[in-house]
Structure formats: structure tokens, C-alpha cells
Design a protein around this motif. Structure first.
Motif, PDB file in Angstrom:
ATOM      1  N   UNK A 174      52.375  33.697  29.747  1.00 43.26           N
ATOM      2  CA  UNK A 174      51.991  32.106  30.216  1.00 43.26           C
ATOM      3  C   UNK A 174      50.216  32.418  30.355  1.00 43.26           C
ATOM      4  N   UNK A 175      49.850  31.118  30.115  1.00 45.27           N
ATOM      5  CA  UNK A 175      48.179  31.158  30.347  1.00 45.27           C
ATOM      6  C   UNK A 175      47.869  31.533  31.844  1.00 45.27           C
ATOM      7  N   UNK A 176      46.854  32.205  31.766  1.00 49.47           N
ATOM      8  CA  UNK A 176      46.632  32.772  33.198  1.00 49.47           C
ATOM      9  C   UNK A 176      46.199  31.761  34.214  1.00 49.47           C
ATOM     10  N   UNK A 177      45.512  30.435  33.651  1.00 52.28           N
ATOM     11  CA  UNK A 177      45.378  29.296  34.837  1.00 52.28           C
ATOM     12  C   UNK A 177      46.696  28.711  35.369  1.00 52.28           C
ATOM     13  N   UNK A 178      47.836  29.008  34.506  1.00 54.80           N
ATOM     14  CA  UNK A 178      49.187  28.483  35.108  1.00 54.80           C
ATOM     15  C   UNK A 178      49.640  29.370  36.011  1.00 54.80           C
ATOM     16  N   UNK A 179      49.458  30.680  35.977  1.00 57.27           N
ATOM     17  CA  UNK A 179      50.265  31.682  36.430  1.00 57.27           C
ATOM     18  C   UNK A 179      50.341  31.480  38.317  1.00 57.27           C
ATOM     19  N   UNK A 180      49.256  31.050  38.857  1.00 56.79           N
ATOM     20  CA  UNK A 180      49.194  31.004  40.404  1.00 56.79           C
ATOM     21  C   UNK A 180      50.372  29.977  40.726  1.00 56.79           C
ATOM     22  N   UNK A 181      50.682  28.956  39.921  1.00 56.88           N
ATOM     23  CA  UNK A 181      51.686  27.922  40.312  1.00 56.88           C
ATOM     24  C   UNK A 181      53.135  28.480  40.003  1.00 56.88           C
ATOM     25  N   UNK A 182      53.245  29.734  39.253  1.00 57.05           N
ATOM     26  CA  UNK A 182      54.540  30.243  38.946  1.00 57.05           C
ATOM     27  C   UNK A 182      54.971  31.375  40.203  1.00 57.05           C
ATOM     28  N   UNK A 183      54.022  31.917  40.349  1.00 51.89           N
ATOM     29  CA  UNK A 183      54.226  33.284  41.275  1.00 51.89           C
ATOM     30  C   UNK A 183      53.053  33.180  42.286  1.00 51.89           C
ATOM     31  N   UNK A 184      53.095  32.447  43.413  1.00 56.16           N
ATOM     32  CA  UNK A 184      51.725  32.048  44.085  1.00 56.16           C
ATOM     33  C   UNK A 184      51.500  33.446  45.079  1.00 56.16           C
ATOM     34  N   UNK A 185      52.437  34.305  45.195  1.00 51.45           N
ATOM     35  CA  UNK A 185      52.341  35.503  46.166  1.00 51.45           C
ATOM     36  C   UNK A 185      51.864  36.783  45.331  1.00 51.45           C
ATOM     37  N   UNK A 186      51.750  36.575  43.909  1.00 50.33           N
ATOM     38  CA  UNK A 186      51.340  37.676  43.076  1.00 50.33           C
ATOM     39  C   UNK A 186      49.776  37.642  42.589  1.00 50.33           C
TER      40      UNK A 186
END
Ligand code: FAE
Length: 551
Positions: A174-186
Motif C-alpha cells: 500500500x502507499x505509505x501515506x495510507x498505511x497509518x489508517x490501516x494499522x495505526x499502532x504500527x
């Protein structure tokens, strides 16, 4: 709009060089033939050698339930760290050819090998040109499970290699800017610097040779998909795959038996695809520390009186009947039975008193990755080609504006259909819960079919404008009479034992030391793109910490 790769930072430079030097382009024809035969045996010799079912009463340091992405990563890394691992897989080893001499059945001619314990096929596309496609088959421990819950059918792979046996091989970071919405604690920093590259390398992910792609007959459907996307102003992105592109080129040239170019995918690939049997599992088995029980199903895990866990395992035959029940002990147990398998098992074990201290978050936060399918009917001047590679190479990215990423998918029927076909992954807030149904003695899933409307609306942000621009319409003959949307299914189950909720931030289950979740159940319902690279990368992250801290 120029083409761009979704995964650029994750494996830039990773594979192009390795791909070229590691395969036939530097080898002579004869050597290439040898390489090809070895590389494409369905089950590599190391894995076959590891097939050694556990006897009842055995004690093992680490037991892994399920041999998909999470289970394969756990097995490999634990074994490399010196830990003896036993891998329990309820599906078959897929090492024995059928009467046609092939391990796997073709997509267009499903047979007893194709479905998990069904007497009638349940194909994702149930109709074509008004004709129903499903047919009766003998009940068998086949490769694709179409598991029915109220409101949704969840497709999953069964056998050594899990979903890697049946999937389209699309290996998307996934694009990096999307990642925090997918796995917020990682921490995205460690994922994109270390674990995504490690996963892509371990899986053998490579990009298609775009010069070849531009002229290959078998990707005409994808070029039509690109033309239509770009004419409506949508970004068209190439995505990597785990298919051996060199093998595919030889398929196209008629030099080797066809697999992707014979439409093989959802019932297994006889050649070409680097499933987990050829990557993580082969490496795990080569350590000599991994043994495997295929056709064994874990039914219970409870604390053992003298430490560790008592694990009940049923050996089943190819009709699914239990032929032996074994009890073994494991110091550590890794749940890697897939989002559905792990969630169902944990939900039942908590409700029935086997593991009563599990968190009440077990079973919750499950999603379908927003999957919805559709087809478009093109004009006669836009043929998509009789020959279509079953391995997708591209998608349309409208995630930011419309909440949809659409895989430009093949429709490998062998005839010209003038159809464009898509699997969309969409942003959806809907999450379901697994619940123990004591009266029926089973685990139910609280999914509501009406929730798919959000996904349909998101997918329409791509396809309504394309249809308007091209003067085309949706196909209505693929999912039932006059039905446009394939809204009854998912290929991408995610969640149910979510990281930081049912487990700590590295997959340790709350309530029990030595129990871990390490598969798609950890991810809360969405990866925004196809999920297996993220499942693998998260497993790489978690197992590294677990080995360092717990073993
Ligand atoms: P998974 O691979 O499902 O492995 C779980 C394993 O556990 C299976 O082998 C089960 O048989 C086994 N198991 C379950 N219960 C038990 C038990 N009680 N005892 C013993 N063993 C058990 O889990 N993803 C992509 O990224 N790209 C694609 O192109 C793509 N295409 C797909 C196409 C299809 C038709 C399907 C069905 C899926 C596709 N996926 C794709 C999804 C992908 O395969 C899936 O996310 C991963 O396989 C999930 O990995 P896990 O390790 O979570």
C-alpha cells in the motif's frame, strides 16, 4: 497521466537485477529447461521431505496452525532461530497428480480438486452469457473453500501454502501515506524500511517487463483497461506479482506448458506461480527443523497441566471425515489459520471455556477489504482478447478521491467477450463480529449484505465516469440474471483478532502467555490494496520481536 508503481519505495531495485540474473535470460536453452522443470514442480522436494505427521502424545516447542502467509513466515523464522516447529495444515499437500497427470484442475473445468468439501461448485462468477456455470462435483478436500456465512461467501485457499495456492499473485504494497489508517499502532518507518522489503524479497515479488507487456496478446485486456482508465483521468498503476514472468514469456512463445495462459489461477497453478511452497515453505523445510502434518485440523487449544498448551488435532481423510484424533503438547502456539480460521477457533475456545481469559475483542473488527466485482461491456472495436493471462498486472487507483482501488482482472474464458472485468477494493466503515452460536454449535459472522452498498458506491466513482466517457454499460450476466455487482463475496477476509485489541502490538494474545496470532486476523478489515504482502510484512515484524523477546 503517467504510469506509476504503487510499491515503489518497497522494492525499488529489489528484483529487476535479480530477476534478470537469476533466470533464463543468462542461461542456455537446455539449462533453462532444467531450471524451469525444477522450479515448477508443484511441491519442492524439501517440502515433501518435511511431511511427517505428529504422533499423538508428542511434545513440540512451537506449533503453527495453518500454512498460509502468516504460518509460513512463523515457521521459517522460528526454524532459522533454532526452534523445532510443527506446522499443522488442514488442507492437502498438493503433491499428487490427478488422473489427467496434473496436480491442479483448470479454471474452466472444475472437478473434485477444485472445492473444499462441496458437492456442487460455487464459482465466484456464477453465470456467463445467461448460462449458469456451477456443476456437481464429488465431495473432496479441494483447494478453494467458498465458506458461507449469512450475507457473505468468503473464498479461501486450502492446502500447504494456504491462499498462495489459489490467489492471483498480485503483490501490492500500500502507499505509505495510507498505511497509518490501516494499522495505526504500527510504525510505518520500520515497515517501509525493513519489513515490506523483507516480505517482497521472501515472496519473490517482481514486476512485469513493461516492454513485453505492451505487445503481449495475453495482456490486451489490461491495455484496454489502461486506455479506458486514462481517458477518464484515473491513475493506472502497474503492480508486481509473484508469477515467474520468464516462464510466462515462454508460455506465450509456446515453449513450455501453459498455466497462467491456460487460465489457471483459482484452482491452483500447475506452473509458473511462486506459491509459498516454493518460497517461504521450501526455505523453512530446508532448515531441517520444520515438520508438517497435512490433512490435520486443529480443534482445541487449552493450557496444559505442566506448562505449555494441549492441542487437539483431527486427522481427516479426503472426504473430510475424521479418521483419528490426536492430542499433542506445544510450548508455544501460533494461530495462522487465516482471518476466518483463527477468529472462529479463538471465538469458540473462549466461549466454550477452553481459553476463557481471552480478550472480549476476540472475534471483533472483521472486514471484507471492501471487495466488490463488476464487468463492463465494451464496444466491438475494443476487444479484450481471446487469450488472457490469469495473472493481473495493474489497477486503477482512485483511493484518495473515491475510496476505490480496482484491479484490472482477467476473464480467461478462451473466447472474445468484449468485457472488462474488475475486482475493486474499497474504503468501507463496516466491520462484522464472529459470535458463538451455542444452539447450533458453530461460529456465526454478523455480516449484512446491505453493507456492500458503500463499496458499490465507491467502485462507481471509477466505473460510472468510464462508462459515460466510453459510451459503454455494465455487464449484467456475470453474477445472476440482470445483476451488475458481485457483492456476495470477499477474497480478502481480514481481522477478527486485531493487533493492539485482541493481542498486544506484536500479536501476543491477551490472557495467555505463549499464544500468538500471526495472520490476516491481525489486520482490522482493510489493507486498501490486495493484502498478502501486508500480511507477510506484519508477520515478519512480529516474529522478529517475538523471537528476540520471548524465546
Ligand atoms: P491463509 O493464506 O488463508 O492460510 C490459512 C491456512 O490455515 C489455510 O491453508 C487453511 O487451510 C489453514 N487452516 C484453517 N483452519 C485450520 C485448522 N483449524 N487447522 C489447521 N489448518 C487450518 O491465511 N491477495 C493478494 O494480496 N493478491 C492477490 O492477487 C489475491 N488474490 C486472491 C484470489 C483468491 C481467489 C483468493 C481466495 C484470495 C486472494 N488473495 C489475494 C487473498 C490472499 O490469498 C489472503 O489474504 C491470504 O492468503 C491470507 O493469508 P493468511 O496467512 O492470513
Amino acid at each position: 497521466m503517467s504510469d506509476r508503481s504503487l510499491s515503489a519505495s518497497a522494492h525499488r531495485g529489489l528484483t529487476r537485477r535479480r530477476f534478470v540474473t537469476g533466470t533464463g535470460s543468462l542461461l542456455g536453452g537446455l539449462a533453462l529447461a532444467g531450471h524451469t522443470a525444477a522450479a515448477h514442480a508443484a511441491t519442492p522436494a524439501e517440502v515433501t521431505a518435511a511431511l511427517a505427521p505428529l504422533p499423538s502424545g508428542a511434545r513440540v516447542p512451537a506449533l503453527v496452525i495453518g500454512s498460509g502467509y502468516g504460518g509460513s513466515v512463523a515457521a521459517l523464522r522460528l526454524a532459522e532461530a533454532g526452534v523445532a516447529v510443527h506446522l499443522v495444515e488442514m488442507g492437502m499437500a498438493w503433491d499428487t497428480p490427478g488422473p489427467d497427470g496434473k496436480i491442479f484442475a483448470n479454471t474452466t473445468t472444475p472437478d473434485y480438486r477444485s472445492f473444499w468439501l462441496r458437492t456442487r461448485t460455487k464459482q465466484p462468477l456464477s453465470q456467463f452469457l445467461g448460462y449458469p456455470l456451477d456443476k456437481d462435483v464429488p465431495r473432496h478436500t479441494g483447494i478453494l473453500d467458498a465458506e458461507d456465512f449469512a450475507g457473505i461467501t468468503v473464498y479461501q485457499g486450502r492446502g500447504l501454502g494456504g491462499g498462495s495456492l489459489v490467489n492471483g499473485g498480485m503483490a501490492v504494497t500500500p502507499r505509505r501515506e495510507i498505511f497509518p489508517s490501516l494499522l495505526p499502532t504500527v510504525d510505518p518507518g520500520e515497515m517501509y524500511a525493513t519489513y515490506y522489503p523483507r516480505a517482497n524479497a521472501g515472496l519473490g515479488v517482481t514486476e512485469v517487463d513493461q516492454a513485453w507487456w505492451e505487445s503481449a496478446d495475453c495482456y490486451q485486456y489490461a491495455r484496454v483497461g489502461r486506455k479506458h482508465a486514462q481517458r477518464s483521468g484515473f491513475p493506472f498503476v502497474f503492480v508486481p506479482n509473484v508469477y515467474d514472468w520468464d516462464y510466462m514469456k515462454q508460455e506465450a512463445a509456446g515453449a513450455v506448458p501453459r498455466s497462467a495462459l491456460a487460465g489457471e489461477v483459482i484452482y491452483g497453478n500447475n506452473h509458473g506461480k511462486k506459491s509459498l511452497q516454493k518460497t517461504y515453505l521450501a526455505r523453512a523445510a530446508a532448515t531441517g527443523r520444520v515438520s508438517v502434518s497435512p490433512l490435520h485440523r486443529v480443534t482445541a487449544v487449552t493450557p496444559a497441566p505442566d506448562g505449555g498448551y494441549t492441542v487437539v488435532v483431527e486427522r481427516i481423510d479426503t472426504t473430510g471425515s475424521t479418521v483419528e484424533t490426536k492430542t499433542v503438547t506445544a510450548d508455544k502456539v501460533f494461530f495462522a489459520a487465516g482471518s476466518v480460521g483463527t477468529s472462529k477457533l479463538l471465538t469458540r475456545l473462549r466461549a466454550t471455556g477452553a481459553l476463557p481469559a481471552l480478550s472480549d475483542r476476540v472475534g471483533k473488527n472483521w472486514g471484507d477489504n471492501g471487495n466488490v466485482m463488476c464487468g463492463r461491456a465494451n464496444h466491438m472495436w475494443d476487444p479484450t482478447g481471446k487469450l488472457q493471462s490469469a495473472m493481473p498486472t495493474a489497477g486503477i487507483d482512485n483511493w484518495d478521491a473515491g475510496g476505490a482501488f480496482a484491479e484490472v482482472a482477467p476473464l480467461p474464458t478462451g473466447i472474445e467477450t468484449y468485457a472488462s472485468f474488475y475486482l475493486s477494493i474499497t474504503r468501507t466503515p463496516h466491520r462484522a463480529e464472529f459470535r458463538w452460536n451455542a444452539a447450533a454449535g458453530r461460529v456465526d459472522l454478523s455480516w449484512d449484505r446491505a453493507w456492500k452498498q458503500t463499496s458499490i458506491d465507491a467502485a462507481r466513482t471509477i466505473f460510472d465516469p468510464i462508462n459515460a466517457k466510453e459510451g459503454t454499460i455494465y455487464r449484467t450476466d456475470l453474477f445472476g440474471a440482470y445483476k451488475i455487482w458481485g457483492d456476495h463475496l470477499t477474497y480478502h477476509p481480514l481481522g477478527g483478532a486485531v493487533l493492539g485489541e485482541a493481542t498486544d502490538n506484536h500479536g501476543r494474545l491477551h490472557g495467555y502467555e505463549g499464544l500468538y496470532v500471526i495472520d490476516g486476523a491481525l489486520i482490522p478489515g482493510s489493507t486498501a490494496v490486495n493484502p498478502f504482502v501486508t500480511i507477510t510484512a506484519l508477520a515478519e515484524r512480529n516474529i522478529e520481536r517475538i523471537i528476540a523477546a520471548d524465546l
